[in-house]
Design a protein around this motif. Sequence first.
Motif: not given
Length: 157
Positions: A75-77
Motif C-alpha cells: 500500500d505504501e512505503l
Amino acid sequence: MVDTRSLLEAYVRNGKVMQLATLDGKGAPYVSNLWFASSFGPDRLWFISRPTRMHSENIRERPAVAGAVLAIDLDELGQAVRGVTFSGTAKELPTTNVETAIGAYVGRWPNAAHALDSDRLANGAAHHRIYEIAVNNWILYDEENFSAAPRQPVAVC
C-alpha cells in the motif's frame, strides 16, 4: 508466543506469486515471477512453465534456486513487511506419475487444468511442464510479529 513455522506456512499458502532466481550460464542471477503451489512435510513448491523459458533452461543446467514470497498487499512505503525467502534445488518433473504435483497446482489454480492434463502431458501435447523446488532453507521475515528481530530462520520439514 507466535509460532514461526505456522506463520511461514500461512504466508506461503496465501502468497500468489513467487519471485524465483535461477543462475544463467555465466553465473548471473535471473529472476522470474511465477504462480505457484506448495506442500509441507516435505517442503515443496511447484510451478508450471514452458520448457523453453530462460528459467526452465537454467534449472535443467543449474538446479540451485532461491526465491521469495511476499505476504502483504503493498500500500505504501513504510508499512510492516511480512514474507518468506527460501533456497533449494529445482527440477523439471517427468510427464508421467506426477499426480501429486498436478493436484496441488490445479487445486490452487483451477484454470491450469487444461495445461496440466495428465494425458496431454504424457503424450507430449502439453506446452507446459511442472517444476518442483525441494526447499532446503527458509527465512521468515516479519516486521509485524517480530519487530525487534524480523529475520527468523525456520527449520525445513
